[in-house]
Design a protein around this motif. Structure first.
Motif, PDB file in Angstrom:
ATOM      1  N   GLU A   1       0.854  -1.172   0.114  1.00 54.30           N
ATOM      2  CA  GLU A   1       0.036  -0.034  -0.063  1.00 54.30           C
ATOM      3  C   GLU A   1       0.799   1.129   0.036  1.00 54.30           C
ATOM      4  OE1 GLU A   1      -2.816  -0.252   3.105  1.00 54.30           O
ATOM      5  OE2 GLU A   1      -3.210  -2.342   2.670  1.00 54.30           O
ATOM      6  N   TRP A   2       1.908   1.206  -0.908  1.00 52.30           N
ATOM      7  CA  TRP A   2       2.975   2.318  -0.971  1.00 52.30           C
ATOM      8  C   TRP A   2       2.231   3.520  -1.188  1.00 52.30           C
ATOM      9  CZ3 TRP A   2       3.579   4.961  -5.507  1.00 52.30           C
ATOM     10  CH2 TRP A   2       3.127   4.228  -6.608  1.00 52.30           C
ATOM     11  N   GLN A   3       1.258   3.709  -1.863  1.00 47.01           N
ATOM     12  CA  GLN A   3       0.708   4.985  -2.309  1.00 47.01           C
ATOM     13  C   GLN A   3      -0.023   5.636  -1.179  1.00 47.01           C
ATOM     14  OE1 GLN A   3      -0.413   1.818  -3.550  1.00 47.01           O
ATOM     15  NE2 GLN A   3      -0.453   1.798  -5.809  1.00 47.01           N
ATOM     16  N   THR A   4      -0.080   5.221   0.054  1.00 48.23           N
ATOM     17  CA  THR A   4      -0.916   5.604   1.054  1.00 48.23           C
ATOM     18  C   THR A   4      -0.035   6.148   2.071  1.00 48.23           C
ATOM     19  OG1 THR A   4      -2.742   4.149   0.618  1.00 48.23           O
ATOM     20  CG2 THR A   4      -2.732   5.146   2.812  1.00 48.23           C
ATOM     21  N   ASP A   5      -0.018   7.233   2.694  1.00 48.62           N
ATOM     22  CA  ASP A   5       0.619   7.940   3.761  1.00 48.62           C
ATOM     23  C   ASP A   5       0.629   6.829   5.056  1.00 48.62           C
ATOM     24  OD1 ASP A   5       2.639   9.253   4.884  1.00 48.62           O
ATOM     25  OD2 ASP A   5       1.378  11.206   5.111  1.00 48.62           O
ATOM     26  N   TRP A   6       1.426   7.058   5.936  1.00 50.74           N
ATOM     27  CA  TRP A   6       1.402   6.162   7.126  1.00 50.74           C
ATOM     28  C   TRP A   6       0.235   7.056   8.046  1.00 50.74           C
ATOM     29  CZ3 TRP A   6       6.646   7.835   5.751  1.00 50.74           C
ATOM     30  CH2 TRP A   6       7.477   6.685   5.433  1.00 50.74           C
ATOM     31  N   PRO A   7      -0.164   6.251   8.941  1.00 50.54           N
ATOM     32  CA  PRO A   7      -1.171   6.889   9.868  1.00 50.54           C
ATOM     33  C   PRO A   7      -0.343   7.882  10.769  1.00 50.54           C
ATOM     34  CG  PRO A   7      -0.924   4.600  10.430  1.00 50.54           C
ATOM     35  CD  PRO A   7      -0.246   4.929   9.241  1.00 50.54           C
TER      36      PRO A   7
END
Length: 359
Positions: free
Chosen positions: A53-59
């Motif tokens: 899920e590299w497209q999504t920033d960390w929480p």
């Protein structure tokens, strides 16, 4: 202590399976500084925001931990890196994917890493024009990044035939394309003749340097133990004597440690000794010296006695009685991180992650 060699050494937390805690990661800053390491790269295979899920920033909670981690390493003058694996981005080599890559790297820039790694290991590779696609992605990532150093990992990072067996046939002239077209300021990871190499002949490294058009940046898969076979082992011995000959042959040296952070310190502490003492380095003596210093004399002697059981025989081949006896021996060392990791290993708390496809 004055460093009398030119090779930049560090660790890359790049393994499958049970991950280190944030506290473990922070503790390593001081350990690395004390042993003349230069960098730490955060790239655990379990971090989905770096891989699947590299497209999504960390929480936000994770970003807080990463900012704290960066500051801890900065305080110890250890370079801090991030390893991004844009998982199979080249299977959908669209404009949208490229925009997402730039956006993700700008998010990573907010952590102010000194090093950015673009990692294409553990991905399908039998794709037409794979090298050129990956080169374009690496250049785009480098342009978007504020990091001082960019390191690229190709899909085929060794001569080991297991890579083609698992990830498909390597496209023709794959490595030569990087020599011709990848910006020379971008380093390239390489694991040696095998995925998990025990030594690195200088003749091999010279061949690779000519092939890639640059000195390889060594991704050293010792003492990592996340694979099907090696997850049954605790790789504690000092680095092979051949490591004393590596200075001047590499762009850098990144060590992939074990799932056990404390026990990893035992082999890790030996690498700087090999670089610093090329004429006198002795792995056996180094192991005794390091374990005595880090663990104390009594535990060091116990580790030396059990080394064959822990590193050669391994968990699956231990009898039930041997496991019971080992557990009893290391329970004597109360509140000891090194001994506790051995007990946890005996108790099966470091299970193999089948996502690891190479050995």
């Amino acid at each position: 202590m004055y460093k009398n060699h030119s090779t930049s050494c560090g660790i890359i937390e790049g393994f499958f399976g049970r991950t280190w805690s944030w506290e473990d990661r922070k503790n390593y800053a001081q350990f690395l500084a004390q042993h003349q390491y230069d960098f730490y790269i955060y790239a655990p295979k379990s971090d989905k925001n770096l891989r699947r899920e590299w497209q999504t920033d960390w929480p936000e909670e994770t970003k807080v931990h990463l900012r704290e981690l960066r500051e801890v390493y900065r305080d110890q003058q250890i370079s801090f890196g991030i390893g991004l694996s844009p998982h199979e981005i080249y299977l959908d080599n669209s404009h949208d994917q490229r925009n997402q890559l730039v956006t993700r790297i700008k998010e990573i820039n907010q952590l102010e890493p000194d090093i950015l790694c673009i990692l294409f290991d553990d991905m399908r590779g039998d794709i037409p024009h794979l090298a050129q696609i990956q080169i374009d992605i690496a250049h785009q990532a480098a342009d978007a990044s504020t990091a001082k150093k960019i390191i690229f990992c190709p899909t085929y990072y060794s001569f080991d035939p297991v890579l083609e067996k698992v990830f498909g046939q390597m496209p023709e002239h794959y490595w030569q394309s990087f020599s011709r077209h990848l910006d020379k300021s971008i380093d390239m990871f390489w694991t040696g003749e095998k995925v998990c190499s025990s030594n690195y002949p200088t003749s091999h490294l010279d061949t690779v340097a000519e092939l890639l058009g640059r000195k390889p940046f060594l991704w050293d898969n010792y003492p990592v133990n996340d694979s099907a076979v090696k997850s049954n082992l605790l790789q504690l011995r000092a680095f092979d004597q051949s490591h004393r000959l590596l200075n001047g042959k590499l762009a850098g040296h990144a060590v992939n440690p074990m799932n056990q952070p404390w026990l990893s310190q035992l082999p890790l502490a030996s690498l700087p000794l090999a670089y610093e003492n090329p004429h006198t380095y002795n792995p056996t003596l180094a192991f005794t010296q390091i374990t005595t210093t880090l663990c104390g004399e009594k535990l060091a002697q116990q580790l030396e006695q059990d080394l064959h059981l822990l590193q050669d025989q391994g968990l699956k081949k231990l009898t039930d009685n041997e496991k019971i006896e080992l557990r009893a021996r290391y329970q004597q060392f109360t509140n000891n991180h090194y001994a506790q990791e051995i007990i946890d290993w005996l108790d099966g708390k470091y299970e193999f992650d089948p996502a690891c496809l190479t050995d």
